[in-house]
Design a protein around this motif. Sequence first.
Motif, PDB file in Angstrom:
ATOM      1  N   TYR A  56     101.647 -13.099  -0.068  1.00  0.00           N
ATOM      2  CA  TYR A  56     100.435 -13.370  -0.835  1.00  0.00           C
ATOM      3  C   TYR A  56      99.471 -14.265  -0.063  1.00  0.00           C
ATOM      4  O   TYR A  56      98.255 -14.113  -0.187  1.00  0.00           O
ATOM      5  CB  TYR A  56     100.775 -13.984  -2.186  1.00  0.00           C
ATOM      6  N   ILE A  59      97.546 -11.954   2.182  1.00  0.00           N
ATOM      7  CA  ILE A  59      96.570 -11.169   1.414  1.00  0.00           C
ATOM      8  C   ILE A  59      95.406 -12.050   0.988  1.00  0.00           C
ATOM      9  O   ILE A  59      94.245 -11.650   1.071  1.00  0.00           O
ATOM     10  CB  ILE A  59      97.254 -10.526   0.188  1.00  0.00           C
ATOM     11  N   TYR A  60      95.698 -13.267   0.547  1.00  0.00           N
ATOM     12  CA  TYR A  60      94.648 -14.183   0.108  1.00  0.00           C
ATOM     13  C   TYR A  60      93.731 -14.563   1.271  1.00  0.00           C
ATOM     14  O   TYR A  60      92.513 -14.673   1.099  1.00  0.00           O
ATOM     15  CB  TYR A  60      95.268 -15.426  -0.530  1.00  0.00           C
ATOM     16  N   ARG A  62      92.955 -12.660   3.775  1.00  0.00           N
ATOM     17  CA  ARG A  62      92.060 -11.512   3.962  1.00  0.00           C
ATOM     18  C   ARG A  62      90.973 -11.495   2.890  1.00  0.00           C
ATOM     19  O   ARG A  62      89.813 -11.220   3.174  1.00  0.00           O
ATOM     20  CB  ARG A  62      92.838 -10.200   3.931  1.00  0.00           C
ATOM     21  N   TYR A  63      91.349 -11.789   1.656  1.00  0.00           N
ATOM     22  CA  TYR A  63      90.382 -11.843   0.560  1.00  0.00           C
ATOM     23  C   TYR A  63      89.311 -12.894   0.852  1.00  0.00           C
ATOM     24  O   TYR A  63      88.110 -12.634   0.678  1.00  0.00           O
ATOM     25  CB  TYR A  63      91.101 -12.154  -0.752  1.00  0.00           C
ATOM     26  N   LEU A  64      89.732 -14.090   1.287  1.00  0.00           N
ATOM     27  CA  LEU A  64      88.769 -15.151   1.585  1.00  0.00           C
ATOM     28  C   LEU A  64      87.814 -14.744   2.690  1.00  0.00           C
ATOM     29  O   LEU A  64      86.629 -15.098   2.663  1.00  0.00           O
ATOM     30  CB  LEU A  64      89.498 -16.445   1.958  1.00  0.00           C
ATOM     31  N   LEU A  66      86.894 -11.620   3.389  1.00  0.00           N
ATOM     32  CA  LEU A  66      86.034 -10.524   2.932  1.00  0.00           C
ATOM     33  C   LEU A  66      85.075 -10.918   1.819  1.00  0.00           C
ATOM     34  O   LEU A  66      84.009 -10.321   1.677  1.00  0.00           O
ATOM     35  CB  LEU A  66      86.896  -9.356   2.429  1.00  0.00           C
ATOM     36  N   TYR A  67      85.418 -11.891   1.027  1.00  0.00           N
ATOM     37  CA  TYR A  67      84.633 -12.212  -0.159  1.00  0.00           C
ATOM     38  C   TYR A  67      83.142 -12.470   0.134  1.00  0.00           C
ATOM     39  O   TYR A  67      82.292 -11.930  -0.561  1.00  0.00           O
ATOM     40  CB  TYR A  67      85.228 -13.397  -0.929  1.00  0.00           C
ATOM     41  N   SER A  71      80.478 -10.269  -1.885  1.00  0.00           N
ATOM     42  CA  SER A  71      80.047 -10.937  -3.105  1.00  0.00           C
ATOM     43  C   SER A  71      78.774 -10.335  -3.676  1.00  0.00           C
ATOM     44  O   SER A  71      78.616 -10.241  -4.885  1.00  0.00           O
ATOM     45  CB  SER A  71      79.880 -12.437  -2.878  1.00  0.00           C
TER      46      SER A  71
END
Length: 76
Positions: A56, A59-60, A62-64, A66-67, A71
Amino acid sequence: AGIPVRIPASTDGPTLGSAILAAHGAGYFATIDEGIAAMVKPGRVIEPNPKAVQAYEEIYARYLALYPALSGALAR
């Protein structure tokens, strides 16, 4: 989150919450927090799975990354 989670002993949260509010309303407890302290009992602890935490976190990350780029598209 990578931290232990303690599950309440009661599996019926809404009923227990209603009982706490009713007891407070009936004057058994001066505050709702006092009712919680008296009526909510701790149950078992679930320890984090280190492999899942690592997965996780990746994954997090990568999210940070891409966000900010996404956005604007997500706001629609």
